[in-house]
Design a protein around this motif. Structure first.
Motif, PDB file in Angstrom:
ATOM      1  N   GLY A 135       0.699  -1.104  -0.135  1.00  0.00           N
ATOM      2  CA  GLY A 135      -0.103  -0.044  -0.011  1.00  0.00           C
ATOM      3  C   GLY A 135       0.722   1.404  -0.133  1.00  0.00           C
ATOM      4  O   GLY A 135       0.384   2.203   0.025  1.00  0.00           O
ATOM      5  N   ASP A 136       2.030   1.179   0.364  1.00  0.00           N
ATOM      6  CA  ASP A 136       3.167   2.120   0.578  1.00  0.00           C
ATOM      7  C   ASP A 136       3.962   2.390  -0.611  1.00  0.00           C
ATOM      8  O   ASP A 136       4.805   3.311  -0.736  1.00  0.00           O
ATOM      9  CB  ASP A 136       3.786   2.506   1.855  1.00  0.00           C
ATOM     10  CG  ASP A 136       4.758   1.237   1.970  1.00  0.00           C
ATOM     11  OD1 ASP A 136       4.646   0.022   1.182  1.00  0.00           O
ATOM     12  OD2 ASP A 136       5.437   1.081   2.849  1.00  0.00           O
ATOM     13  N   LEU A 140       2.453   2.366  -7.115  1.00  0.00           N
ATOM     14  CA  LEU A 140       1.156   1.981  -7.069  1.00  0.00           C
ATOM     15  C   LEU A 140       0.124   3.071  -7.279  1.00  0.00           C
ATOM     16  O   LEU A 140       0.070   4.134  -7.137  1.00  0.00           O
ATOM     17  CB  LEU A 140       0.898   1.391  -5.379  1.00  0.00           C
ATOM     18  CG  LEU A 140      -0.512   0.636  -5.036  1.00  0.00           C
ATOM     19  CD1 LEU A 140      -0.306  -0.801  -5.888  1.00  0.00           C
ATOM     20  CD2 LEU A 140      -0.481   0.650  -3.726  1.00  0.00           C
ATOM     21  N   PRO A 143      -4.772   0.427  -6.403  1.00  0.00           N
ATOM     22  CA  PRO A 143      -4.955  -0.699  -5.469  1.00  0.00           C
ATOM     23  C   PRO A 143      -6.404  -0.938  -5.114  1.00  0.00           C
ATOM     24  O   PRO A 143      -6.665  -1.834  -4.376  1.00  0.00           O
ATOM     25  CB  PRO A 143      -4.210  -0.002  -4.198  1.00  0.00           C
ATOM     26  CG  PRO A 143      -4.376   1.558  -4.316  1.00  0.00           C
ATOM     27  CD  PRO A 143      -4.451   1.642  -5.552  1.00  0.00           C
ATOM     28  N   ASN A 253      -1.352  -7.047   2.560  1.00  0.00           N
ATOM     29  CA  ASN A 253      -2.122  -5.872   1.751  1.00  0.00           C
ATOM     30  C   ASN A 253      -2.742  -5.284   2.985  1.00  0.00           C
ATOM     31  O   ASN A 253      -3.749  -5.566   3.174  1.00  0.00           O
ATOM     32  CB  ASN A 253      -2.967  -6.483   0.784  1.00  0.00           C
ATOM     33  CG  ASN A 253      -3.882  -5.288  -0.003  1.00  0.00           C
ATOM     34  OD1 ASN A 253      -4.287  -4.392   0.554  1.00  0.00           O
ATOM     35  ND2 ASN A 253      -4.095  -5.613  -1.348  1.00  0.00           N
ATOM     36  N   SER A 272      -8.248   4.031   1.470  1.00  0.00           N
ATOM     37  CA  SER A 272      -7.229   4.157   0.557  1.00  0.00           C
ATOM     38  C   SER A 272      -6.131   5.465   0.700  1.00  0.00           C
ATOM     39  O   SER A 272      -5.051   5.643   0.545  1.00  0.00           O
ATOM     40  CB  SER A 272      -7.828   4.080  -0.756  1.00  0.00           C
ATOM     41  OG  SER A 272      -6.781   4.050  -1.727  1.00  0.00           O
ATOM     42  N   CYS A 276      -2.506   4.337   1.514  1.00  0.00           N
ATOM     43  CA  CYS A 276      -1.968   4.571   0.167  1.00  0.00           C
ATOM     44  C   CYS A 276      -1.515   5.942  -0.141  1.00  0.00           C
ATOM     45  O   CYS A 276      -0.623   6.415  -0.914  1.00  0.00           O
ATOM     46  CB  CYS A 276      -2.701   3.929  -1.041  1.00  0.00           C
ATOM     47  SG  CYS A 276      -3.081   2.362  -0.775  1.00  0.00           S
TER      48      CYS A 276
END
Length: 374
Positions: A135-136, A140, A143, A253, A272, A276
């Motif tokens: 997520g980081d 990305l 996601p 995740n 999110s 993220c």
């Protein structure tokens, strides 16, 4: 027998799911239901985010909260969707995942489908592997859909197998990052496996599945994708299909873990942003607003050829050997509505550069050299 295949990320994964169904389970009487989002990322649909059943007419019913999507279904204006045309092309039954009720809603959909169909198997398929993102990661981009399906499949009271095809092909996590996370090779796609979807690949805009198919046909090199022009290697690993432990994917995740009990898409977006650093639907909202102020004009073929020459010269300098028509459309500053026109024009004028379904960048042979591929 009935198989259920959950397309983790949307339309491109649907095409890959059809390849998977034919390759792993064969033809004959074996049937499949492919569960998917209607989410075309502004390529076809000018409305940001995914569509729900309320955005369509002509849907069927497979279970109380599961709507089938036949070829006669139509998106309501102004929405758009590739799914009706996919339903016409593919022999599998398409069914609509609705993210607007959060993970709880998708769990309910899956549970009802399992109860109604008693499927022989359930596969969760992701092309590229971003379903395994923490997520980081700075690379990305999308996601949300994958995290939602992963979280939901982990809660279904039935065995679900997670499959990752073409590690790194979505341009988000590299094959090197993904390699330690992947399990056994279930299958390596071949040109024969692509045959059932070859007609679909002629029009469908998915980049990752297009590269998966090209790699299955033997294409190797570096493909430039997305609006940012990311380079994606096409290697011997690219056509492989891997099994991954569902629980290990969930442990990795962070977004999927955080959204397991959500009941709205707004909640998922908030998670999110927190985990993220962004919501991809926010990006689509901003992009849609910009596109509204850029009405498409006619395709200027002379300008296209000039811009193409400049694009290919710059691409060659970066070691790029192929690109997708989606990226080429954006690189030539054309509206997404022109992608089909651009493709038809280039295939007519330069058919030797078509490495189905990708566009091949001919290498510079130097002064007086032969620019054709051997």
């Amino acid at each position: 027998m009935t198989r259920v295949i959950v397309a983790a990320g949307g339309g491109g994964d649907v095409v890959a799911a059809a390849m998977l169904h034919a390759a792993l389970y064969g033809g004959g009487e074996d049937q499949a239901v492919i569960l998917t989002y209607s989410w075309d990322r502004l390529l076809v649909d000018p409305v940001p985010g995914p569509r729900s059943a309320r955005d369509f007419t002509g849907l069927g019913s497979l279970a109380p909260s599961v709507r089938s999507l036949p070829s006669t279904a139509r998106p309501k204006h102004p929405a758009g969707s590739t799914l009706p045309r996919l339903a016409s092309d593919l022999r599998q039954t398409l069914a609509l995942l609705d993210p607007y009720q959060g993970v709880e809603g998708v769990v309910r959909q899956l549970g009802e489908l399992v109860a109604c169909l008693a499927p022989e198997s359930i596969d969760l398929l992701d092309v590229g592997g971003d379903i395994l993102a923490r997520g980081d990661e700075p690379t990305l981009k999308s996601p949300l859909a994958d995290a939602l399906t992963l979280a939901a499949c982990c809660r279904v009271d039935a065995p679900v197998r997670l499959l990752v095809a073409g590690p790194g092909l979505d341009g988000e996590l590299s094959a090197d990052e993904l390699r330690p996370l992947l399990g056994r090779v279930v299958h390596t796609f071949t040109a024969e496996d692509v045959t059932p979807v070859s007609g679909t690949l002629e029009w469908h805009p998915s980049e990752a599945t297009g590269m998966l198919a090209a790699a299955a046909r033997g294409v190797r090199g570096t493909c430039q994708v997305r609006d940012a022009g990311l380079p994606v290697p096409l290697t011997e690993e690219s056509p492989r299909l891997y099994e991954v432990g569902l629980d290990s994917a969930l442990r990795r995740n962070a977004l999927a873990r955080a959204i397991r009990t959500t009941t709205t898409l707004n909640e998922i977006e908030a998670h999110s942003r927190a985990i993220c650093g962004f919501s991809e639907i926010d990006y689509e909202r901003d992009k849609a607003a910009r596109l509204r102020n850029q009405p498409p004009g006619a395709l200027d073929t002379e300008a296209v050829l000039r811009q193409l020459a400049r694009f290919e010269s710059e691409a060659r300098a970066r070691g790029v050997t192929h690109t997708t028509f989606r990226h080429l459309t954006e690189a030539l500053h054309l509206d997404g509505a022109h992608r089909g026109d651009l493709r038809r024009f280039l295939l007519t004028s330069r058919p030797e550069q078509y490495a189905a379904p990708l566009w091949r960048v001919i290498p510079d042979a130097g002064p007086g050299g032969d620019h054709r591929f051997e």
